[in-house]
Design a protein around this motif. Structure first.
Motif, PDB file in Angstrom:
ATOM      1  N   SER A   1       0.838  -1.195   0.000  1.00  0.00           N
ATOM      2  CA  SER A   1       0.000   0.000   0.000  1.00  0.00           C
ATOM      3  C   SER A   1       0.876   1.249   0.000  1.00  0.00           C
ATOM      4  CB  SER A   1      -0.910   0.001   1.231  1.00  0.00           C
ATOM      5  OG  SER A   1      -0.127   0.027   2.406  1.00  0.00           O
ATOM      6  N   ILE A   2       0.292   2.369  -0.390  1.00  0.00           N
ATOM      7  CA  ILE A   2       1.045   3.634  -0.492  1.00  0.00           C
ATOM      8  C   ILE A   2       1.515   4.074   0.892  1.00  0.00           C
ATOM      9  CG2 ILE A   2      -1.060   5.003  -0.310  1.00  0.00           C
ATOM     10  CD1 ILE A   2       2.020   5.769  -2.514  1.00  0.00           C
ATOM     11  N   GLU A   3       0.742   3.760   1.947  1.00  0.00           N
ATOM     12  CA  GLU A   3       1.166   4.133   3.301  1.00  0.00           C
ATOM     13  C   GLU A   3       2.403   3.334   3.737  1.00  0.00           C
ATOM     14  OE1 GLU A   3      -1.882   3.273   2.523  1.00  0.00           O
ATOM     15  OE2 GLU A   3      -3.075   5.125   2.716  1.00  0.00           O
ATOM     16  N   TYR A   4       2.415   2.045   3.368  1.00  0.00           N
ATOM     17  CA  TYR A   4       3.565   1.207   3.715  1.00  0.00           C
ATOM     18  C   TYR A   4       4.825   1.707   3.015  1.00  0.00           C
ATOM     19  CZ  TYR A   4       6.095  -3.161   4.704  1.00  0.00           C
ATOM     20  OH  TYR A   4       7.002  -4.080   5.134  1.00  0.00           O
ATOM     21  N   ILE A   5       4.678   2.072   1.716  1.00  0.00           N
ATOM     22  CA  ILE A   5       5.828   2.578   0.947  1.00  0.00           C
ATOM     23  C   ILE A   5       6.328   3.880   1.560  1.00  0.00           C
ATOM     24  CG2 ILE A   5       6.538   3.415  -1.324  1.00  0.00           C
ATOM     25  CD1 ILE A   5       4.395   1.485  -2.492  1.00  0.00           C
ATOM     26  N   CYS A   6       5.399   4.781   1.914  1.00  0.00           N
ATOM     27  CA  CYS A   6       5.800   6.085   2.449  1.00  0.00           C
ATOM     28  C   CYS A   6       6.438   5.933   3.832  1.00  0.00           C
ATOM     29  CB  CYS A   6       4.590   7.016   2.529  1.00  0.00           C
ATOM     30  SG  CYS A   6       4.013   7.505   0.913  1.00  0.00           S
ATOM     31  N   SER A   7       5.948   4.967   4.632  1.00  0.00           N
ATOM     32  CA  SER A   7       6.582   4.765   5.941  1.00  0.00           C
ATOM     33  C   SER A   7       8.033   4.311   5.786  1.00  0.00           C
ATOM     34  CB  SER A   7       5.779   3.736   6.732  1.00  0.00           C
ATOM     35  OG  SER A   7       5.845   2.469   6.104  1.00  0.00           O
ATOM     36  N   TYR A   8       8.293   3.517   4.716  1.00  0.00           N
ATOM     37  CA  TYR A   8       9.681   3.089   4.460  1.00  0.00           C
ATOM     38  C   TYR A   8      10.519   4.275   3.984  1.00  0.00           C
ATOM     39  CZ  TYR A   8      13.579   0.689   2.165  1.00  0.00           C
ATOM     40  OH  TYR A   8      14.810   0.296   1.770  1.00  0.00           O
ATOM     41  N   LEU A   9       9.940   5.124   3.099  1.00  0.00           N
ATOM     42  CA  LEU A   9      10.699   6.266   2.557  1.00  0.00           C
ATOM     43  C   LEU A   9      10.946   7.318   3.631  1.00  0.00           C
ATOM     44  CD1 LEU A   9       8.929   6.650  -0.900  1.00  0.00           C
ATOM     45  CD2 LEU A   9      11.212   5.743  -0.488  1.00  0.00           C
ATOM     46  N   GLN A  10      10.000   7.477   4.568  1.00  0.00           N
ATOM     47  CA  GLN A  10      10.156   8.512   5.592  1.00  0.00           C
ATOM     48  C   GLN A  10      11.261   8.186   6.592  1.00  0.00           C
ATOM     49  OE1 GLN A  10       6.273   8.957   7.204  1.00  0.00           O
ATOM     50  NE2 GLN A  10       5.558  10.318   5.568  1.00  0.00           N
ATOM     51  N   ARG A  11      11.662   6.919   6.646  1.00  0.00           N
ATOM     52  CA  ARG A  11      12.830   6.611   7.464  1.00  0.00           C
ATOM     53  C   ARG A  11      14.104   7.203   6.841  1.00  0.00           C
ATOM     54  NH1 ARG A  11      11.964   0.180   8.812  1.00  0.00           N
ATOM     55  NH2 ARG A  11       9.922   0.355   9.813  1.00  0.00           N
ATOM     56  N   LEU A  12      14.102   7.271   5.484  1.00  0.00           N
ATOM     57  CA  LEU A  12      15.264   7.856   4.798  1.00  0.00           C
ATOM     58  C   LEU A  12      15.197   9.376   4.792  1.00  0.00           C
ATOM     59  CD1 LEU A  12      15.265   5.373   1.793  1.00  0.00           C
ATOM     60  CD2 LEU A  12      16.610   5.210   3.876  1.00  0.00           C
TER      61      LEU A  12
END
Length: 595
Positions: free
Chosen positions: A538-549
């Motif tokens: 899901s887009i939320e899962y992807i964004c949670s991964y990107l927000q760590r970076l």
């Protein structure tokens, strides 16, 4: 002599009969686990212990308890019972063979108090029958037939259960062995109209009592009727007007006002009083609006507190997950046992799942706030004009209401003037001067109201003219906007044609969906992330991964970028109904073939 134990049927119910030999009777009742009782209800054995009887496990039964048409519970078939010899004055009863099947009985009629007794000796008389069966209870009537059977009607239903105990017994008159002096008793239920009638009367009485109890319960739980509304008077009107200004008594006062209006208490004399009360009710709306605003403020503060608490919880979850990950590394992992490793891995999965759930919840709250902010920021000029127009319309409506209220006040003043004129002829000369002063004051008030009404009408006409001008300006702006859109479309077509002819290479560069190096890096990271997740994410899962970076990355930015790259990323729907979910998948290998 005592026969061996045998099984009892459903209808062979034990009883206690005080006979001429009380010890034999007491032994029989003791074997059945019952307290032997006489006709007066006194126990024959004062220190009887039902637990010492042969039929252990059966609760003691009181044979004097009224049956009320209910068949007593059957005795389990695996419980043996022993029937003893019963000695009477003129006859002797011998128990049946315990190995024979129990005597059959018909279905018990409702309210049965009558039994059929068959197998009587030919020389048996009513006196002997009464001697045997009066021990079961009070006998109301005996109807004996010439064919060795009779019907016995008892006073109560439980006495029938005692009489059934004698079914199967062999009776012998005195010490004679003649066939005419012996017989085998067969006791069964009998259907009688008197029993049925009494049972129906009892059922009707119970139904009446139940209806009465229900009625009392309904009356107990019924809500009390509202208090009566007082009749209208000047004093009550002033009291209600004061209550309308009090927040605690407003609901009671508004109900009284509504009742008065529906009763038709409004007339020419009371119109002003009612108008003032309605005006007080209208002013209560502001207090309600302020109260609602205060509640909304409290709700916003609670939301902020919840968001802060949730973010703190997420931080703690991240720390716990970090502890699990560090414990899973080889330096520490080798020192744990298998059971400890298994527990640590299970705890780590549970903590990650809970953390992801809370993270999604926090992201949803932030997304809602972003949507609210975007809705507040996006405002078109056309909407601004519509708001101005709505403001003008609301002002015009307010002026109309004020105009109507002034007219009603004028009518009220005119009515008072007419009343004063009528009373003027009847009043004395001393009151003429005061009435003339009142008339002058009322005329002056009327003149002032008429002037104010003229001013309001002029303002109303001005507002209407301004509203018409605004509508005309709006039409002109709409026509200009349509002309501009047509010109832009024509110019864009011309420019597109010229650009295609002059520089097709520049067009391909400008049409590239990736516009900066940062977007190229995002595409690469998302592609590697989705390549590891072949079933999509899901887009939320992807964004949670990107927000760590990078914590500045926004969900909307990532979604727009992936929507532009249709040959690289593909969005799919999974689930049904409430579990419908949008997932993004990496399709770059298929897109490369198609492009």
């Amino acid at each position: 002599s005592t026969d061996g134990g045998r099984n009892l049927s459903l209808d062979s119910i034990p009883m206690g009969l005080p006979m001429s030999d009380p010890s034999a009777w007491a032994t029989a009742m003791n074997n059945l686990g019952m307290a032997p009782m006489g006709m007066t209800g006194q126990p024959l054995l004062p220190d009887f212990d039902p637990a010492l009887g042969m039929m252990t496990g059966i609760p003691p039964i009181n044979p004097m308890m009224p049956g009320l048409g209910i068949v007593p519970p059957p005795i389990p078939p695996d419980m043996p019972a022993v029937k003893e010899i019963i000695h009477c004055k003129s006859c002797t009863l011998f128990p049946p063979n315990p190995h024979l099947p129990p005597p059959a009985t018909r279905e018990r009629p409702p309210g049965c108090k009558t039994v059929f007794v068959g197998g009587l000796p030919e020389n048996g008389t009513e006196q002997i029958i009464m001697e045997v069966f009066e021990q079961c209870g009070e006998v109301i009537a005996i109807r004996k037939s010439k064919k060795n059977f009779c019907h016995i009607r008892f006073a109560e239903e439980f006495m029938v259960d005692k009489a059934l105990y004698l079914s199967g017994y062999r009776i012998r008159l005195g010490s004679s062995t003649d066939k005419k002096d012996t017989g085998r008793l067969h006791v069964d239920f009998a259907q009688a109209r008197d029993d049925l009638y009494e049972w129906e009367c009892k059922q009707r009485m119970l139904a009446r009592e139940e209806r009465h109890r229900r009625r009392l319960a309904e009356e107990r739980f019924r809500p009390p009727s509202p208090p009566p509304v007082v009749h209208y008077s000047d004093h009550e009107c002033s009291v209600v007007a004061e209550k309308l200004k009090d927040d605690t008594k407003f609901s009671e006062a508004i109900q009284t006002l509504l009742t008065w209006i529906e009763r038709g208490e409004v007339n020419r004399r009371t119109a002003n009083n009612f108008y003032s009360m309605i005006q007080s009710a209208n002013s209560h709306i502001r207090r309600l609006v302020n109260e609602k605003a205060a509640h909304e403020k409290e709700m916003e503060e609670a939301k902020e507190k919840f968001k802060l608490a949730l973010s703190g919880i997420l931080v703690q979850f991240e720390q716990i997950v970090a502890v699990y990950h560090s414990a899973s590394k080889q330096k520490a992992w080798d020192h744990f046992t298998k059971a400890q490793r298994k527990n640590i891995s299970v705890w780590c999965k549970q903590a990650e799942e809970i953390r992801n759930i809370h993270n999604d919840e926090l992201m949803g709250i932030r997304r809602e706030e972003e949507m609210e902010m975007s809705d507040e920021e996006i405002e078109d000029p056309a909407e601004m004009k519509e708001t101005e127009e709505s403001v003008l319309v609301s002002q015009v409506e307010a002026l109309k209401e004020e105009n109507d209220s002034l007219r009603w006040q004028l009518d009220a003043y005119r009515n008072e003037v007419e009343l004063l004129k009528q009373e003027q002829g009847k009043a004395s000369r001393d009151e003429d001067t005061t009435k003339e002063q009142q008339m002058k004051l009322l005329q002056q008030a009327l003149q002032g109201m008429q002037k104010h009404l003229l001013k309001v009408q002029e303002e109303y006409k001005k507002r209407e003219a301004e509203l018409e001008k605004v509508k005309e300006d709006k039409l002109k702006i709409e026509t200009l906007l349509e002309n501009l859109k047509e010109q832009e479309s024509s110019t864009s077509r011309v420019c597109a044609c010229s650009q295609e002819k002059e520089c097709p290479a520049e067009k391909t560069l400008s049409m590239s969906p990736v516009k900066s190096e940062r977007e190229v890096l995002l595409v690469g990271i998302i592609s590697t992330f989705l390549h590891v997740h072949p079933f999509g994410a899901s887009i939320e899962y992807i964004c949670s991964y990107l927000q760590r970076l990078d914590s500045k990355i926004c969900t909307a930015e990532v979604e727009v970028l992936m929507m532009r790259l249709q040959n690289t990323f593909r969005q799919e729907l999974s689930g049904v109904g409430a579990s419908l979910e949008k997932r993004w998948k990496f399709c770059g290998f298929d897109g490369l073939k198609m492009t």
